[in-house]
Design a protein around this motif. Structure first.
Motif: not given
Length: 342
Positions: A280-282, A285-286, A296, A338, A340-342
């Motif tokens: 999920q962290r990838y 956009r981080q 986020d 991290s 992350t914005r999905v």
């Protein structure tokens, strides 16, 4: 000679009491890991609580392995089904081609004998035909093309069967891995429960209060809005899950583990996330923590073995660990790896 001193009833009672209390102290020390009676009870309780926290962390890491293996099982199950379906269709095609060429062979036999080339390719091992390609001049060009098509179809079918067998073997290995990870999680959680139960009631109650120190109600949110309509929908879903229990390996709606909560919340917004926090962290956009907006994803620890959803005002919603329901906690509750914005 001085007379023996008789032990009084009160002295006997006091002696027994000392013996019982000493045994009780030894038992309590053993329950807390064999600490000597002279050890600081506060330090002993602290070390026990620290051990419980480590066990929960290790169980969460094992849960992520369990989820990853389970996701692979589902993917392989689909691959195996597709491969088996492809093999079945290929076998039907080969059977039809063999049937058509068999009709040609039958006609030839009735008219005076089967062509050797046709008999060769209709055998169980037509590959040897390529070594005797000179015999093609004994049959028509159309028959030669049909025979070569059959040969290619049989080779492709054999390859598909090999791939299907390989996928099936990998599926079985993944199923075994799922069982192994499940046992690891259950063993660590059981050890954590035993250790908690060994604590004196006061220390156990203190641990319970500390583990539920997060906010159960909606905190005051900052003026930042979610970055997208889908993030806003995921935020609303995560809010609705507050108070539901932590259940390892679960992704809702009645219970969640950490990545199960974020996956379920985004699913309510029509967005498919991977099953594990590491994946999920990838999934978008981080960004930096200073850019975080509601919706986020915030991954924790260097291995991203825990994840939550940022809700604004320095708060995340997450499923902490067994015994602590879905709740709000400060975003900096543990080291962040991290955002992350999905």
């Amino acid at each position: 000679m001085a007379p023996h001193r008789r032990l009084t009833q009160s002295g006997l009672t006091q002696s027994v009491r000392v013996t019982v209390l000493s045994a009780a102290a030894a038992t309590a020390a053993a329950a807390l890991g064999g600490a000597p009676a002279s050890a600081d009870p506060h330090q002993t309780a602290e070390s026990a609580r620290a051990r419980v926290d480590r066990l929960y962390e290790e169980a969460e890491q094992a849960t992520e392995h369990f989820n990853k293996a389970g996701e692979r099982v589902e993917r392989l199950r689909e691959q195996v089904a597709q491969a088996q379906d492809s093999v079945a269709r290929g076998q039907e095609r080969v059977n039809r081609m063999r049937g058509a060429l068999g009709s040609v062979a039958g006609a030839q036999y009735r008219s005076g004998g089967m062509d050797p080339a046709l008999a060769l390719l209709l055998s169980e091992d037509p590959d040897s035909y390529l070594d005797k390609a000179a015999t093609l001049d004994r049959i028509s060009e159309r028959q030669a093309t049909d025979l070569q098509d059959l040969l290619r179809a049989q080779r492709r079918l054999g390859q598909e069967r090999t791939e299907a067998s390989r996928d099936l073997a990998e599926l079985e290995r993944s199923r075994t891995a799922v069982v192994g990870h499940k046992r690891t999680v259950e063993r660590k959680l059981a050890e954590a429960r035993r250790l908690l139960n060994s604590l004196p009631s006061g220390d156990r109650a203190a641990f319970d209060r500390a583990s539920r120190s997060g906010r159960g109600s909606l905190p005051a949110l900052s003026g930042l809005a979610p970055a997208s309509p889908r993030a806003a929908a995921a935020v609303m879903a995560a809010r609705s899950a507050v108070g539901r229990p932590y259940v390892w390996g679960a992704n809702g709606p009645s219970g969640f583990d950490c990545s199960g909560l974020t996956q379920w919340s985004y699913a309510q917004a029509g967005v498919g996330l991977p099953r594990t926090s590491q994946a999920q962290r990838y999934a978008g956009r981080q960004i930096s923590l200073s850019e975080a907006r509601p919706g986020d994803l915030v991954a924790y620890r260097s291995d991203a073995s825990h994840i939550g959803m940022y809700m604004g005002n320095g708060q995340v919603v997450h499923a902490p660990y067994p015994g602590a329901p879905v709740r709000y906690d400060p975003v900096g509750m543990m080291p962040i790896s991290s955002v992350t914005r999905v």
